[in-house]
Write a protein that holds these residues in place. Structure first.
Motif, PDB file in Angstrom:
ATOM      1  N   ILE A 127       0.144  -1.328  -0.027  1.00  0.00           N
ATOM      2  CA  ILE A 127       0.308   0.541   0.054  1.00  0.00           C
ATOM      3  C   ILE A 127       1.264   1.069   0.127  1.00  0.00           C
ATOM      4  O   ILE A 127       1.833   1.718   1.068  1.00  0.00           O
ATOM      5  CB  ILE A 127      -0.761   0.424   0.641  1.00  0.00           C
ATOM      6  CG1 ILE A 127      -1.304  -1.484   1.015  1.00  0.00           C
ATOM      7  CG2 ILE A 127      -1.861   1.254   1.206  1.00  0.00           C
ATOM      8  CD1 ILE A 127      -2.455  -1.696   0.278  1.00  0.00           C
ATOM      9  N   GLN A 129       1.161   4.958   0.265  1.00  0.00           N
ATOM     10  CA  GLN A 129       0.523   6.661   0.169  1.00  0.00           C
ATOM     11  C   GLN A 129       0.740   7.702  -0.279  1.00  0.00           C
ATOM     12  O   GLN A 129       2.202   7.406  -0.679  1.00  0.00           O
ATOM     13  CB  GLN A 129       0.969   6.420   2.357  1.00  0.00           C
ATOM     14  CG  GLN A 129       0.092   5.940   2.967  1.00  0.00           C
ATOM     15  CD  GLN A 129      -1.643   5.235   2.789  1.00  0.00           C
ATOM     16  OE1 GLN A 129      -1.951   6.112   2.362  1.00  0.00           O
ATOM     17  NE2 GLN A 129      -2.065   4.046   3.395  1.00  0.00           N
ATOM     18  N   GLN A 130       0.405   8.398   0.234  1.00  0.00           N
ATOM     19  CA  GLN A 130       0.395   9.514  -1.112  1.00  0.00           C
ATOM     20  C   GLN A 130       1.968  10.081  -0.893  1.00  0.00           C
ATOM     21  O   GLN A 130       2.169  10.760   0.320  1.00  0.00           O
ATOM     22  CB  GLN A 130      -0.617  10.246  -1.211  1.00  0.00           C
ATOM     23  CG  GLN A 130      -0.429  11.739  -1.847  1.00  0.00           C
ATOM     24  CD  GLN A 130      -1.303  12.162  -1.771  1.00  0.00           C
ATOM     25  OE1 GLN A 130      -2.067  12.996  -1.086  1.00  0.00           O
ATOM     26  NE2 GLN A 130      -1.954  13.170  -3.070  1.00  0.00           N
ATOM     27  N   GLN A 132       4.250   9.202  -0.710  1.00  0.00           N
ATOM     28  CA  GLN A 132       5.754   7.567  -0.622  1.00  0.00           C
ATOM     29  C   GLN A 132       5.978   7.114  -2.078  1.00  0.00           C
ATOM     30  O   GLN A 132       5.556   7.052  -2.843  1.00  0.00           O
ATOM     31  CB  GLN A 132       5.051   6.281   0.162  1.00  0.00           C
ATOM     32  CG  GLN A 132       5.149   6.440   1.165  1.00  0.00           C
ATOM     33  CD  GLN A 132       4.409   5.409   2.244  1.00  0.00           C
ATOM     34  OE1 GLN A 132       3.392   5.013   2.285  1.00  0.00           O
ATOM     35  NE2 GLN A 132       4.601   5.513   3.880  1.00  0.00           N
ATOM     36  N   THR A 137       7.715   1.043   1.110  1.00  0.00           N
ATOM     37  CA  THR A 137       6.703   0.654   2.147  1.00  0.00           C
ATOM     38  C   THR A 137       7.070  -1.495   1.600  1.00  0.00           C
ATOM     39  O   THR A 137       7.569  -1.939   1.324  1.00  0.00           O
ATOM     40  CB  THR A 137       5.818   1.069   0.550  1.00  0.00           C
ATOM     41  OG1 THR A 137       5.302   0.332  -0.874  1.00  0.00           O
ATOM     42  CG2 THR A 137       4.889   2.305   0.632  1.00  0.00           C
ATOM     43  N   LEU A 151     -10.829   2.174   5.177  1.00  0.00           N
ATOM     44  CA  LEU A 151     -10.895   3.427   6.046  1.00  0.00           C
ATOM     45  C   LEU A 151     -11.182   4.230   6.823  1.00  0.00           C
ATOM     46  O   LEU A 151     -13.104   3.943   6.614  1.00  0.00           O
ATOM     47  CB  LEU A 151     -10.156   3.858   4.636  1.00  0.00           C
ATOM     48  CG  LEU A 151      -9.470   3.218   3.698  1.00  0.00           C
ATOM     49  CD1 LEU A 151      -8.613   4.041   2.596  1.00  0.00           C
ATOM     50  CD2 LEU A 151      -7.374   3.359   5.032  1.00  0.00           C
ATOM     51  N   SER A 163      -6.791  10.629   1.265  1.00  0.00           N
ATOM     52  CA  SER A 163      -5.698   9.995   0.452  1.00  0.00           C
ATOM     53  C   SER A 163      -5.494   9.612  -0.990  1.00  0.00           C
ATOM     54  O   SER A 163      -6.091   8.397  -0.140  1.00  0.00           O
ATOM     55  CB  SER A 163      -4.654  11.235   1.509  1.00  0.00           C
ATOM     56  OG  SER A 163      -4.211  11.950   1.916  1.00  0.00           O
ATOM     57  N   PHE A 165      -4.378   6.658  -3.104  1.00  0.00           N
ATOM     58  CA  PHE A 165      -3.427   5.879  -2.255  1.00  0.00           C
ATOM     59  C   PHE A 165      -2.955   4.632  -3.863  1.00  0.00           C
ATOM     60  O   PHE A 165      -3.897   4.985  -4.419  1.00  0.00           O
ATOM     61  CB  PHE A 165      -3.142   5.208  -0.955  1.00  0.00           C
ATOM     62  CG  PHE A 165      -4.495   4.425  -0.924  1.00  0.00           C
ATOM     63  CD1 PHE A 165      -4.755   3.180  -1.794  1.00  0.00           C
ATOM     64  CD2 PHE A 165      -6.112   5.220  -0.268  1.00  0.00           C
ATOM     65  CE1 PHE A 165      -6.208   2.199  -1.223  1.00  0.00           C
ATOM     66  CE2 PHE A 165      -6.981   4.464  -0.311  1.00  0.00           C
ATOM     67  CZ  PHE A 165      -7.436   2.857  -1.152  1.00  0.00           C
TER      68      PHE A 165
END
Length: 214
Positions: A127, A129-130, A132, A137, A151, A163, A165
């Motif tokens: 996963i 994330q914005q 990253q 990860t 979520l 956000s 992802f």
């Protein structure tokens, strides 16, 4: 008699004046009540719009998407092609910025029954994330048939927004000692590719989203 008539006329005029005032008062009173009875209670509706790979899937319940796989470089294999031992991945980009409720997502992954390479496996997922990098990860082993998560909407944060992802899916043409295809079968697939026969290397991904309640 004249006096009586005059008095009667005065009373009649006063009565009519009183009646007119009563009607005006009643009308004004009714108007106030009517105005009060037509008030509007305005409710803000929670948003529910999710985009997958830049396509709004909430407009069409059965949206079909194609994901472009990235074949990781292997100095011993032609770039962009797969062979025993090849690895790669594809990205599912999810944008829930216009969602105002907690929600769950469920990504079902499977290989078609008639896949030409039975040693093709989904190995990991991550996963991202914005903001990253995928390299930052964790790669999570894919051991089941689905990737699931919830979520939660954060009401304690003013103007909270989810956000975007990425769910990155990793795959491999497995070539270990316990693989399903032997060298002869691997060679046959390579010959079919050389003869321009169509091969099925599809990975099916079924994605669903639902509002989450306790």
């Amino acid at each position: 008699l004249v006096v009586i008539i005059l008095k009667f006329k005065v009373k009649l005029v006063l009565f009519l004046l009183f009646l007119s005032l009563f009607l005006v008062t009643a009308k004004n009173t009714y108007a106030r009540y009517a105005a009060a009875s037509t008030g509007i209670a305005q409710l803000d509706m929670a948003q529910w719009q999710i985009s997958v790979n830049n396509q709004n899937i909430t407009e069409n319940y059965n949206t079909q998407l194609s994901f472009t796989p990235i074949i990781e470089e292997n100095k011993n294999v032609k770039a962009g092609t797969v062979a025993p031992g090849t690895t790669g991945y594809f990205d599912i980009q999810i944008n829930p910025e216009k969602v105002d409720v907690s929600f769950s997502y469920d990504i079902m992954l499977q290989l078609p029954d008639n896949v030409a390479v039975s040693d093709l496996k989904i190995t990991y997922y991550s996963i991202v994330q914005q903001g990253q990098s995928a390299d930052e990860t964790e790669k999570i082993p894919f051991t089941g048939t689905a990737i699931k998560n919830v979520l939660t909407y954060d009401n304690s944060t003013p103007d909270f927004k989810f956000s975007p992802f990425i769910v990155r899916i990793y795959f491999e043409w497995y070539d270990g000692s316990d693989n399903l295809m032997d060298d002869t079968e691997d060679t046959k697939v390579g010959q079919m590719a050389a003869e321009s026969e169509e091969l099925n290397f599809n990975i099916l991904a079924s994605i669903s989203f639902k509002q989450f309640t306790d």
